[in-house]
Write a protein that holds these residues in place. Structure first.
Motif, mmCIF file in Angstrom:
data_model
loop_
_atom_site.group_PDB
_atom_site.id
_atom_site.type_symbol
_atom_site.label_atom_id
_atom_site.label_comp_id
_atom_site.label_asym_id
_atom_site.label_seq_id
_atom_site.Cartn_x
_atom_site.Cartn_y
_atom_site.Cartn_z
ATOM 1 N N GLU A 6 6.365 3.592 6.177
ATOM 2 C CA GLU A 6 6.881 3.240 4.865
ATOM 3 C C GLU A 6 8.049 4.142 4.510
ATOM 4 O O GLU A 6 8.150 5.259 4.988
ATOM 5 N N HIS A 8 8.359 5.439 1.617
ATOM 6 C CA HIS A 8 7.899 6.436 0.662
ATOM 7 C C HIS A 8 6.714 7.225 1.155
ATOM 8 O O HIS A 8 6.384 8.265 0.613
ATOM 9 N N HIS A 171 12.714 -1.093 -1.407
ATOM 10 C CA HIS A 171 11.915 0.124 -1.296
ATOM 11 C C HIS A 171 10.431 -0.175 -1.107
ATOM 12 O O HIS A 171 9.710 0.588 -0.476
ATOM 13 N N VAL A 172 9.962 -1.284 -1.659
ATOM 14 C CA VAL A 172 8.541 -1.638 -1.557
ATOM 15 C C VAL A 172 8.278 -2.548 -0.350
ATOM 16 O O VAL A 172 7.225 -2.474 0.281
ATOM 17 N N ASP A 173 9.251 -3.380 -0.020
ATOM 18 C CA ASP A 173 9.116 -4.386 1.035
ATOM 19 C C ASP A 173 9.283 -3.753 2.416
ATOM 20 O O ASP A 173 10.394 -3.608 2.925
ATOM 21 N N LYS A 174 8.173 -3.421 3.058
ATOM 22 C CA LYS A 174 8.219 -2.686 4.325
ATOM 23 C C LYS A 174 8.784 -3.504 5.483
ATOM 24 O O LYS A 174 9.447 -2.969 6.364
ATOM 25 N N ILE A 180 7.336 -9.228 -1.652
ATOM 26 C CA ILE A 180 6.390 -8.115 -1.693
ATOM 27 C C ILE A 180 4.965 -8.652 -1.635
ATOM 28 O O ILE A 180 4.538 -9.398 -2.517
ATOM 29 N N GLU A 184 1.802 -4.344 0.624
ATOM 30 C CA GLU A 184 2.974 -3.500 0.414
ATOM 31 C C GLU A 184 2.951 -2.877 -0.983
ATOM 32 O O GLU A 184 3.287 -1.705 -1.165
ATOM 33 N N TRP A 185 2.562 -3.679 -1.952
ATOM 34 C CA TRP A 185 2.448 -3.208 -3.341
ATOM 35 C C TRP A 185 1.411 -2.092 -3.434
ATOM 36 O O TRP A 185 1.651 -1.064 -4.072
ATOM 37 N N PHE A 188 2.611 1.183 -1.797
ATOM 38 C CA PHE A 188 3.630 1.832 -2.599
ATOM 39 C C PHE A 188 3.035 2.637 -3.750
ATOM 40 O O PHE A 188 3.535 3.712 -4.105
ATOM 41 N N LEU A 189 1.934 2.168 -4.333
ATOM 42 C CA LEU A 189 1.424 2.747 -5.574
ATOM 43 C C LEU A 189 0.035 3.376 -5.469
ATOM 44 O O LEU A 189 -0.476 3.880 -6.470
ATOM 45 N N TRP A 205 9.632 4.374 -9.458
ATOM 46 C CA TRP A 205 10.701 4.058 -8.508
ATOM 47 C C TRP A 205 12.003 4.749 -8.912
ATOM 48 O O TRP A 205 12.754 5.258 -8.086
#
Length: 507
Positions: A6, A8, A171-174, A180, A184-185, A188-189, A205
């Motif tokens: 990822e 992030h 940034h979220v869409d790997k 998304i 993936e969501w 990310f969180l 973000w």
């Protein structure tokens, strides 16, 4: 969990599930799954279906993640282990919430997180994330489309341009397919310990991808260097001008008290100001003070941008970087407009009767002819010396107060405007008090003519003469009216700034 890298975070994949995960990744599948076709109660069964995961696979994934953080194999997580685990995942500094994550997971508040506490956090967080995912996915097809994300942001009062939206999705869409998925969501969180509202997710973000120099800087949170920069400067300039005008009487009183080398008290100072110029006497010097706002803000804004890019190419300069860049930008701006500041102080301390105040041009010309160009920079050194300590104390106190408000008042919620305003007011007052002696020294150097009988020869001369004749109290003359300015100044700036944003279509 996906085994991909990822942008992030790099989540550890459970060894026993790796082959199954890789098999799923190699299948030609749309990647979207939505077991809930309409709004209603959501359970972990729905989460499992959306992730195409069995209960056993999920148990193994969470156990594996806990073991990853528990690198010492002690059976619990503490702050050091959580911080170490986040670093191992290559999570950027602005994405680390080790302290907050510990507090949210640690239900019995013993400073440690056992597996059951960690598991409860994971259950609650994945349910929470699926609920908001469902709310954004209005088509209920199991994927968030860019336009759906944009609609959700607009409904929450957040407007971003096409480039910023694309950056958010990217940034979220790997897998870079433009949509998304819930997996993936979730990735990310998952380790974001605050409530997952659309506003908080955007701020999360934004910490890396938009300009973020702290709530006290001239540049407002959320502004990027390519969007509405001029409008933001106008809004900030008008807000600053309104704030300085409203608090001008307190500023004049503060300066008068600062230059008093004998017994100084508020009552006689107020009477003298009224005797010299009546009501207008309290606003003497405010015109040039207002004129300083726009150029000072502009210089600080653009200098900060240059320094930020110089310090860190990725934009992720962290708190120390923000402190250094903000302090240096403030120093450059202060130096550039300092002659105006000196003339303002001379106007405010000029002794006259019946309001016969010299014209700004004549006063400036007299200083130049009688004292030379260097006179316009008297007191600059103590002024600059106070910038970094003030910013550091202000920022540290502000962050500490925000953390306390999250824990004891908001119960893990994000501070709203009123809480931020309160925290900023207190931290600003604390920072101003700590560096106030430097302000007194600066003002005395500014106010005294070099042609007077016994002018100060240097900054140290002011320090020693003040200390020898007035003691420590001499360095805090005028502090009370200065602190009285803090609350109205911050409130008026905030209210006018918000009104200007609406007028300029920035809201």
């Amino acid at each position: 969990m996906s085994t991909g890298v990822e942008r992030h975070a790099n989540f550890p994949a459970p060894a026993a599930a790796t082959m199954a995960s890789e098999a799923k990744d190699t299948q030609a599948r749309p990647g979207c799954c939505n077991p809930v076709k309409k709004p209603g109660p959501i359970s972990l069964d729905h989460v499992l279906s959306a992730l195409r995961e069995t209960k056993e696979e999920r148990d193994m994934r969470i156990r594996s993640l806990f073991s990853f953080f528990d690198s010492n194999n002690v059976g619990y997580l503490d702050y050091a282990l959580i911080e170490k685990g986040l670093s191992a995942m290559q999570i950027p500094a602005d994405y680390k919430f080790a302290k907050e994550l510990l507090e949210v997971c640690d239900s019995n508040q013993d400073g440690r997180v056992d597996y059951q506490e960690f598991r409860k956090y994971m259950d609650d967080k994945e349910l929470e994330l699926y609920r908001i995912f469902q709310a954004i996915d209005v088509e209920h097809n199991g994927c968030i489309m860019p336009e759906e994300l944009w609609d959700a942001l607009v409904k929450s009062g957040i407007e971003i341009d096409d480039d910023e939206l694309a950056s958010f999705v990217e940034h979220v869409d790997k897998d870079n397919n433009g949509i998304i998925t819930f997996e993936e969501w979730r990735d990310f969180l998952l380790l974001y310990p605050h409530e997952a509202t659309i506003e908080n997710i955007y701020r999360y973000w934004e910490r890396v991808y938009l300009v973020d120099i702290g709530e006290h800087a001239v540049i407002p949170e959320g502004i990027s260097k390519h969007v509405h920069a001029t409008k933001y400067l106008i809004a900030g300039g008008v807000a600053g001008a309104a704030s300085r005008t409203a608090t001008a009487p307190l500023d004049r009183l503060k300066v008068i008290l600062q230059v008093q080398t004998t017994q100084a008290s508020i009552g006689p100072a107020v009477k003298n100001i009224w005797k010299e110029g009546g009501l207008l006497g309290f606003f003497r010097g405010n015109g040039i003070n207002v004129l300083k706002v726009a150029p000072e803000s502009a210089i600080k804004f653009y200098t900060y941008e240059l320094l930020k890019n110089f310090i860190g190419d990725s934009g992720d300069i962290g708190t120390p970087g923000r402190l250094v860049a903000g302090g240096l930008a403030g120093a450059v701006a202060q130096t550039a407009i300092y002659p105006m500041d000196l003339v303002k102080t001379r106007l405010q301390t000029y002794s006259c009767e019946k309001g016969n105040v010299p014209k700004l041009g004549k006063l400036s010309k007299d200083i130049l002819i009688q004292e030379g160009p260097r006179a316009f920079y008297r007191g600059l050194v103590p002024s600059l010396l106070g910038i970094i300590p003030y910013a550091g104390i202000d920022l540290a106190a502000y962050e500490a107060l925000k953390d306390m408000s999250r824990k004891y008042i908001l119960h893990d919620g994000e501070p709203g405007p009123l809480v931020q305003l309160s925290c900023g007011t207190i931290s600003g007052a604390l920072g101003a008090t700590c560096v106030y002696p430097l302000q007194v020294v600066r003002t005395r150097m500014q106010a005294q003519h070099t042609t007077s009988g016994a002018p100060y020869s240097s900054m140290s001369d002011v320090f020693w003469r003040t200390y020898n004749h007035e003691g420590l109290r001499g360095f805090y003359k005028g502090l009370f009216p200065n602190l009285l300015k803090v609350v109205p100044a911050a409130s008026i700036t905030y209210l006018v700034y918000e009104a200007m944003k609406k007028s300029l279509d920035l809201d």
